[in-house]
Motif scaffolding. Sequence first.
Motif, PDB file in Angstrom:
ATOM      1  N   VAL A 211      -8.242 -16.246  15.265  1.00  0.00           N
ATOM      2  CA  VAL A 211      -8.075 -14.868  14.970  1.00  0.00           C
ATOM      3  C   VAL A 211      -8.386 -14.547  16.776  1.00  0.00           C
ATOM      4  O   VAL A 211      -9.310 -15.639  18.188  1.00  0.00           O
ATOM      5  N   ILE A 212      -7.482 -14.242  17.757  1.00  0.00           N
ATOM      6  CA  ILE A 212      -6.961 -14.084  19.204  1.00  0.00           C
ATOM      7  C   ILE A 212      -7.597 -12.772  20.167  1.00  0.00           C
ATOM      8  O   ILE A 212      -7.383 -12.908  20.886  1.00  0.00           O
ATOM      9  N   SER A 213      -8.120 -12.134  19.032  1.00  0.00           N
ATOM     10  CA  SER A 213      -8.426 -10.294  19.457  1.00  0.00           C
ATOM     11  C   SER A 213      -9.456  -9.830  18.259  1.00  0.00           C
ATOM     12  O   SER A 213      -8.895  -9.500  17.476  1.00  0.00           O
ATOM     13  N   PHE A 214     -10.328  -8.944  18.916  1.00  0.00           N
ATOM     14  CA  PHE A 214     -11.636  -8.608  17.972  1.00  0.00           C
ATOM     15  C   PHE A 214     -11.928  -6.851  18.638  1.00  0.00           C
ATOM     16  O   PHE A 214     -12.425  -7.079  19.473  1.00  0.00           O
ATOM     17  N   CYS A 215     -11.639  -5.926  17.787  1.00  0.00           N
ATOM     18  CA  CYS A 215     -12.017  -4.879  18.611  1.00  0.00           C
ATOM     19  C   CYS A 215     -13.309  -4.378  17.700  1.00  0.00           C
ATOM     20  O   CYS A 215     -12.477  -3.774  16.109  1.00  0.00           O
ATOM     21  N   PHE A 216     -13.935  -4.035  17.738  1.00  0.00           N
ATOM     22  CA  PHE A 216     -15.127  -2.966  16.304  1.00  0.00           C
ATOM     23  C   PHE A 216     -14.921  -1.843  16.254  1.00  0.00           C
ATOM     24  O   PHE A 216     -15.202  -1.615  14.993  1.00  0.00           O
ATOM     25  N   ARG A 217     -14.286  -0.995  17.424  1.00  0.00           N
ATOM     26  CA  ARG A 217     -14.100   0.659  16.773  1.00  0.00           C
ATOM     27  C   ARG A 217     -12.290   0.807  18.041  1.00  0.00           C
ATOM     28  O   ARG A 217     -12.647   1.638  18.606  1.00  0.00           O
ATOM     29  N   ASP A 218     -11.693   0.630  17.116  1.00  0.00           N
ATOM     30  CA  ASP A 218     -10.241   0.784  17.511  1.00  0.00           C
ATOM     31  C   ASP A 218      -9.512   1.988  17.075  1.00  0.00           C
ATOM     32  O   ASP A 218     -10.502   2.879  15.959  1.00  0.00           O
ATOM     33  N   LYS A 219     -10.092   2.989  18.016  1.00  0.00           N
ATOM     34  CA  LYS A 219      -9.378   4.457  17.885  1.00  0.00           C
ATOM     35  C   LYS A 219      -7.100   4.988  17.691  1.00  0.00           C
ATOM     36  O   LYS A 219      -7.737   5.917  17.967  1.00  0.00           O
TER      37      LYS A 219
END
Length: 385
Positions: A211-219
Amino acid sequence: MMVDSVDSKECCLCGNCKLVCPTQAITFSKKENNFFYPNIDFEKCIECNKCEKVCPVLKPVEQQDLLKSYAIKNKEVDELKKSSSGGVFVALAQSVLAENGIVYGAAFCEDFKVRHVAIHCEKELYRLQGSKYVQSKLGDVFEEIKQYLRQGRTVLFSGSPCQSAGLRAYLGKEKVDGVLYIVDFICHGILSENLFQEYIKYLENRRKSKVISFCFRDKTYGWVDSGPKIEYENGKNDHWPLYEDLYMQGYFQGLCMRESCYTCAFKNYCSGSDLTMGDFWGAEQLMPDFYDKNGVSLLCIQTRRGEELFNKAKEKFIIQEETIEVLAKYNQGLFYPFNKGSKNVFFNELAQKEGYMKALEETCKLSRMEKIKRFYRRLKRKLYI
């Protein structure tokens, strides 16, 4: 009295006790349900009771009065899209940075561990944007803030209600030349760093890539359909609604949060914060003319200092004053703790034997019928747009 009188059902893990202990007698080494709690080495302890004096549980903040409440959203669409809801925090932070202030908040650091960090320039502010449903380690941040305030600097601190209360307790009543603004958010509870690290490994094994990028609440698909977006080293990515995310199901079902979250003492304006922000859920029904598909927040002002900060950033917002009864109708986390899930004991027992991700799989998988129900609930919300 020392902090050993505070058990895991009360302790909020602010770290104040360890920070002030003159003999390093306190370590966070007592593990319980994937969280580490204070452990006192009584051979080192000199019974100075400094730990008691800075504990937000033993020295609670008085409940504050609500001065004003608003439906609010950022005028800048790009900032609105990058934020979890209405883009309130980033505008407040920009106002502080414009006056050579320092902004503290939670950021993803190495290996997706969440830490509170200091931001000194606007180009780094993106690190603090977006929700992180993981416990943020504070380290020496409270002591850093104290030193900046003694130097006459302006500081904005953003954190959970218990972290905000922890900062108030740590600073005490010392008079300083600097200006401190504390902004907290409507919090439903804290998940452990260890659990999130297990989740990252689970995703990597599933995709056979780092995993290189994680966003919990991408819109990407709007605020209503916001959810985790994960990018992998092999070029693949995942994106699904928040309610379908396995990790977040443990959160929503009250299975794996810190024990004190279920009886949180810092709700209902008892955190010592100047401002409280959160999602204005139900805005599409309650204030359809104000609703924005990219997100809407509610903002509570508890102090004159909070009002001062709000006025500095006011030109960056579209606002409408409204009663808190309307604004928090569907976000009662402002007032009440999240209920412990009915499967909490089963989950934790299974997690000790099989690991947390296996326990989540066994406990949280949604039935086909539940997925259909949730789909139609989201569809109903969209029909108001």
